[in-house]
Design an enzyme around this catalytic site. Sequence first.
Site, PDB file in Angstrom:
ATOM      1  N   ASP A 160       1.157  -1.118   0.374  1.00 48.62           N
ATOM      2  CA  ASP A 160      -0.324  -0.371   0.185  1.00 48.62           C
ATOM      3  C   ASP A 160       0.729   1.020   0.235  1.00 48.62           C
ATOM      4  O   ASP A 160       0.957   2.192   0.282  1.00 48.62           O
ATOM      5  CB  ASP A 160      -1.142  -0.003   1.228  1.00 48.62           C
ATOM      6  N   LYS A 177       2.126   1.768  -5.065  1.00 47.07           N
ATOM      7  CA  LYS A 177       3.616   1.876  -6.370  1.00 47.07           C
ATOM      8  C   LYS A 177       2.707   2.052  -7.616  1.00 47.07           C
ATOM      9  O   LYS A 177       2.957   2.128  -8.480  1.00 47.07           O
ATOM     10  CB  LYS A 177       3.577  -0.030  -6.058  1.00 47.07           C
ATOM     11  N   GLN A 200       2.057  -7.010  -3.534  1.00 45.10           N
ATOM     12  CA  GLN A 200       1.914  -7.013  -2.533  1.00 45.10           C
ATOM     13  C   GLN A 200       3.436  -5.778  -2.376  1.00 45.10           C
ATOM     14  O   GLN A 200       3.709  -5.344  -2.927  1.00 45.10           O
ATOM     15  CB  GLN A 200       2.486  -8.105  -1.955  1.00 45.10           C
TER      16      GLN A 200
END
Length: 428
Positions: free
Chosen positions: A13, A16, A223
Site C-alpha cells: 500500500d 506503487k 504486495q
Amino acid sequence: MPAVVVLGAQWGDEGKGKATDQLGSRVDYVVKFNGGNNAGHTVVIDGEKYALHLLPSGILSPGVTPVIGNGVVVDLEVLFGELDAIEARGVDTSRLLVSGGAHLIAGYHRTIDKVTERFLGKRRIGTTGRGIGPAYADKISRVGLRVWDLFDEHILTQKVEGALAQKNHLLVKVYNRRAITVEETVEELLRYADRLRPMVTDTAVVLNDALDRGETVLFEAGQATMLDVDHGTYPFVTSSSATAGGACTGSGVGPTRIDRVVGVIKAYTTRVGEGPFPTELFDDDGEWLRKTGGEYGTTTGRPRRCGWYDAVVARYASRVNGLTDLVVTKLDVLTGRETVPVCVAYDVDGVRYDELPTDQTLFHHAKPIYEELPGWWEDISGCRTFEDLPVNAQRYIEALEQMSGCRISAIGVGPGREATISRHDLLD
C-alpha cells in the site's frame, strides 16, 4: 532503454500504482509479475480515481501494453469484472496480454482459503480470502491449473478431477463443507475461455523481443518486500515473490536485463493483516495517520495499521532488492506536526539491532528506537520542486535518504498524478 522493476519497500500500500503510472507514459510495456487480486493500486488521473486489483497500472496509459505475467494467479471473474468497469469509463483495454503460463484461481481455491483461515482462529495469517495462497500451493504441488489449460477441455477436466480428489476429502471430512463437483468448476472456468483466448500468448517471448528492440519494460510488483514469501515476515506473508528477483521468475526475463530497481515507500509505515509491526501506533497518533492518510485497503476496505517510518525496514528492502532508487509517497500526510519520529534501530531485550533481525521471535519482540526530526506546518501539496518544500521537509527527506541507504528520486505530495516532485530521472 531500461528494464525497470517497481516494488513496495514496506508491507504494501505504498503507492506503487502511482509510481508505475508516473513512469507509464514513458514506457512501452508494464508487467504485473506476481500476486493476484489480493492487493490493489489506486491511481488518480485528472481527479478520477481508479482502483486496480489484478490489472497492471499501465492499462491506464495510452500506448502502453499491459502484461499479466506467468508469476500471477488469475481469477477470471475478477479480471473481466475489472476490464468491464474501466472500459465503461472509456479506457481502452485492447492491448492487454496474458501469459498462458499464469495459474488460475478456481472456486475451490477461494473456498479453501476462507475455511482454512477461520479454522486457524488466533493463528490466522490475515489473508484476503480470495484464493491466492491455495492457488500458489497447487502450483508448487504441481496440481495447478494454467491459462493454457482452458483451451483443452479434456486436459482441464483431468486436472480439476485430480485436484478435487484430494480437496473434497479436506472440505467434507475436516471442514464439514459440501463437496465441489468437477462439472461446476470446469463450467465456471470455461465460461471465460473464448473471451480470454485473444489475449493469451507467450509473454516471455514478447517481453524479451521488446527489450531486443530497445523498448522500455516496467515490471510492477504486487504486495511488497516485507510480504515476500522468502524475505518477508514469515509466516505473515503473501504466497509469491514480491521482491526484485520475482520480476525475473514471474515474467521470463533474465536478471542481466534489469537496469533499475525502484522501491516505493511511504513517509510513514502501514500494514494490513496479521504479523509483527515494530513501529505500530495504538494511540491518537496512529488514528491521526489513518484518517489523514486515508489508510483503508483498496481491495478489502480494511483499516490499515499505522506507524512511523522504519529506516531499518528501508535498509533491509534496499539490500534484498538491490534498490537503485526510492520513491517516497504521502509526505504531505505528515504536515502539521511539531516533530516526526523515525525508527532508526530496534531494541530486543536490551540489545540494539541496527539491521533487521530475520529470526521470527526476535523481530516479534523488537521495540523501535526513535529519532525525532523537526516537523513543518506549511501546505506542501502544491510543491513541484525539492526547493519548494519547507526546509524541515527537505531535511526530513535528506535524513531518510541517509538512513535508508538509497537515493530518494521522487517524492509524493498528494494523491494526483501530477503531485510528485522529481529529484532524479528514474529512467536515466
